[in-house]
Design an enzyme around this catalytic site. Structure first.
Site, mmCIF file in Angstrom:
data_model
loop_
_atom_site.group_PDB
_atom_site.id
_atom_site.type_symbol
_atom_site.label_atom_id
_atom_site.label_comp_id
_atom_site.label_asym_id
_atom_site.label_seq_id
_atom_site.Cartn_x
_atom_site.Cartn_y
_atom_site.Cartn_z
ATOM 1 N N ARG A 1 5.925 -6.694 -10.273
ATOM 2 C CA ARG A 1 7.012 -7.418 -10.946
ATOM 3 C C ARG A 1 6.626 -8.888 -11.008
ATOM 4 N NH1 ARG A 1 8.391 -3.261 -12.640
ATOM 5 N NH2 ARG A 1 10.434 -2.267 -12.531
ATOM 6 N N HIS B 1 3.836 -5.074 -20.150
ATOM 7 C CA HIS B 1 4.475 -4.139 -19.211
ATOM 8 C C HIS B 1 4.166 -2.678 -19.596
ATOM 9 C CE1 HIS B 1 8.017 -3.854 -16.149
ATOM 10 N NE2 HIS B 1 7.236 -2.794 -16.037
ATOM 11 N N MET C 1 0.845 -1.207 0.000
ATOM 12 C CA MET C 1 0.000 0.000 0.000
ATOM 13 C C MET C 1 0.878 1.254 0.000
ATOM 14 S SD MET C 1 -3.296 0.420 -0.062
ATOM 15 C CE MET C 1 -4.764 1.170 0.671
ATOM 16 N N GLY C 2 1.801 1.320 -0.956
ATOM 17 C CA GLY C 2 2.611 2.528 -1.145
ATOM 18 C C GLY C 2 1.852 3.487 -2.042
ATOM 19 N N ARG C 3 2.632 4.329 -2.756
ATOM 20 C CA ARG C 3 1.992 5.348 -3.612
ATOM 21 C C ARG C 3 1.048 4.735 -4.638
ATOM 22 N NH1 ARG C 3 7.020 8.811 -3.499
ATOM 23 N NH2 ARG C 3 7.964 6.955 -4.362
ATOM 24 N N ILE C 4 1.543 3.703 -5.370
ATOM 25 C CA ILE C 4 0.732 3.146 -6.472
ATOM 26 C C ILE C 4 -0.421 2.311 -5.916
ATOM 27 C CG2 ILE C 4 0.777 1.701 -8.549
ATOM 28 C CD1 ILE C 4 3.773 2.432 -8.854
ATOM 29 N N GLU D 1 10.551 -11.553 -18.544
ATOM 30 C CA GLU D 1 10.182 -10.691 -19.683
ATOM 31 C C GLU D 1 11.324 -10.574 -20.671
ATOM 32 O OE1 GLU D 1 8.779 -6.902 -18.235
ATOM 33 O OE2 GLU D 1 7.430 -7.874 -16.831
ATOM 34 N N THR E 1 0.747 -5.639 -11.518
ATOM 35 C CA THR E 1 1.411 -4.566 -12.277
ATOM 36 C C THR E 1 2.734 -4.233 -11.597
ATOM 37 O OG1 THR E 1 0.213 -2.915 -10.963
ATOM 38 C CG2 THR E 1 -0.725 -3.494 -13.108
HETATM 39 C C1 DGY Z 1 8.934 0.900 -13.201
HETATM 40 O O1 DGY Z 1 9.138 2.108 -13.210
HETATM 41 O O2 DGY Z 1 9.432 0.151 -12.378
HETATM 42 C C2 DGY Z 1 8.022 0.371 -14.235
HETATM 43 O O3 DGY Z 1 7.836 -0.981 -14.143
HETATM 44 C C3 DGY Z 1 8.508 0.766 -15.620
HETATM 45 O O4 DGY Z 1 7.346 0.913 -16.336
#
Ligand code: DGY
Length: 317
Positions: A237, A283, A156-159, A265, A235
């Site tokens: 890793r 990605h 639960m960080g920024r993203i 990847e 989204t």
């Molecule tokens: C990041 O910034 O780590 C992203 O995965 C690149 O899109």
């Protein structure tokens, strides 16, 4: 021979960023945009004072060994799991990244995947493109409402918080989370331990860093705890998830997934590519013009500060 610091740029960047780099540094661009293999990376590193690298470059001890002059890796990403940070520290190579500027774009892609999985959008799109759509039917491709469903955020960080805000305020989802104790007070969310969250959420969205600390965090055991019909969204890793275990669970049809990242990847296992209940993206998290430009400008700012002897605006410890 220029007396400006030499900056090697491993991939094509937005034009404005390349222009800003060229103006300030002895910049070596990659006009054909082909990924650097190990020999080409070694050759480039040999003459670099700094390297502007991306998530597709593997910067390990061997690559650093080819870079006797390099003092800074300006990473065009927030994630640094492709860089051997211990080897950088041992060689006195500083690392910067691009936090903050890709929060909204990445949260948008997490929401895109949640919508695509729950509303079976990719299956529908494939059907139309294949010329296989025979017309509207009351029971065709039925998905599930987002509203009233529970979203579990891992990291639960920024993203993670930006995704939770979208899901709650925009789509009426209930939010569970694990990891952080302090979050935006305007976001009603319930904190719980990861195993409990895995068993409680209808949708689980991963937002924790990759690399050693979280490798295989979403294990076969945790995947087995997911509710029938639940969805896993990644989204973050690929290495955060036990990919073979995820594929095995998807093959039973018990759960579904929306994945923007993969363990190796750009290789995506064929078994995964065959599954209708998995939405697969290449990605795309930060892939907007505005975000990529902002990421590039952060790299420029870090390079400028470094060569002017100022502290890095975005240092990676
Ligand atoms: C990041 O910034 O780590 C992203 O995965 C690149 O899109």
């Amino acid at each position: 021979m220029s007396d400006r610091p030499r900056v090697i740029v491993t991939r094509r960047l937005p034009e404005t960023v390349e222009a800003a780099l060229t103006e300030r540094f002895d910049t070596v661009l990659n006009p054909d945009d082909t990924p650097f293999d190990a020999p080409r990376l070694a050759q480039a590193m040999a003459s670099a004072d700094a390297v502007l690298c991306t998530v597709g470059d593997r910067i390990d001890a061997a690559a650093l060994g080819e870079a006797p002059r390099a003092r800074l890796l300006a990473n065009f990403a927030v994630g640094v799991n492709h860089i051997d940070l211990a080897a950088c520290a041992a060689r006195g190579v500083a690392v910067s990244n691009t936090p903050g500027v890709l929060t909204d774009a990445t949260a948008d892609i997490a929401m895109t995947l949640i919508l695509m999985v729950l509303r079976r959008a990719a299956e529908g799109e494939r059907m139309v493109r294949a010329g296989a759509w025979e017309g509207w039917a009351p029971t065709q491709l039925l998905g599930g409402d987002l509203s009233g469903r529970t979203l579990g955020i891992v990291g639960m960080g920024r993203i993670g918080q930006a995704t939770a805000r979208r899901a709650h305020h925009g789509f009426g989802m209930r939010i569970l989370y694990t990891n952080r104790s302090e979050i935006d007070p305007g976001l009603p969310a319930q904190r719980m331990e990861l195993p409990e969250l895995m068993a409680s959420a209808d949708v689980i969205s991963l937002h924790c860093p990759g690399g050693e600390a979280n490798r295989g965090l979403i294990s076969a055991g945790l995947i087995a705890r997911m509710r029938p019909g639940a969805a896993l969204i990644n989204t973050a890793r690929g290495d955060v998830v036990d990919e073979p275990a995820l594929i095995a669970a998807l093959e039973t049809g018990r759960i579904s997934a929306g994945l923007d990242v993969f363990e190796a990847e750009p290789a995506v296992p064929e078994a995964l590519r065959k599954l209708e209940n998995a939405v697969l993206l290449p990605h795309l998290g930060s892939a907007t013009r505005e975000t990529r430009e902002a990421m590039g400008m952060k790299c420029v700012a870090n390079l400028e500060a470094f060569f002017a002897g100022r502290p890095l605006p975005d240092p990676v410890d």
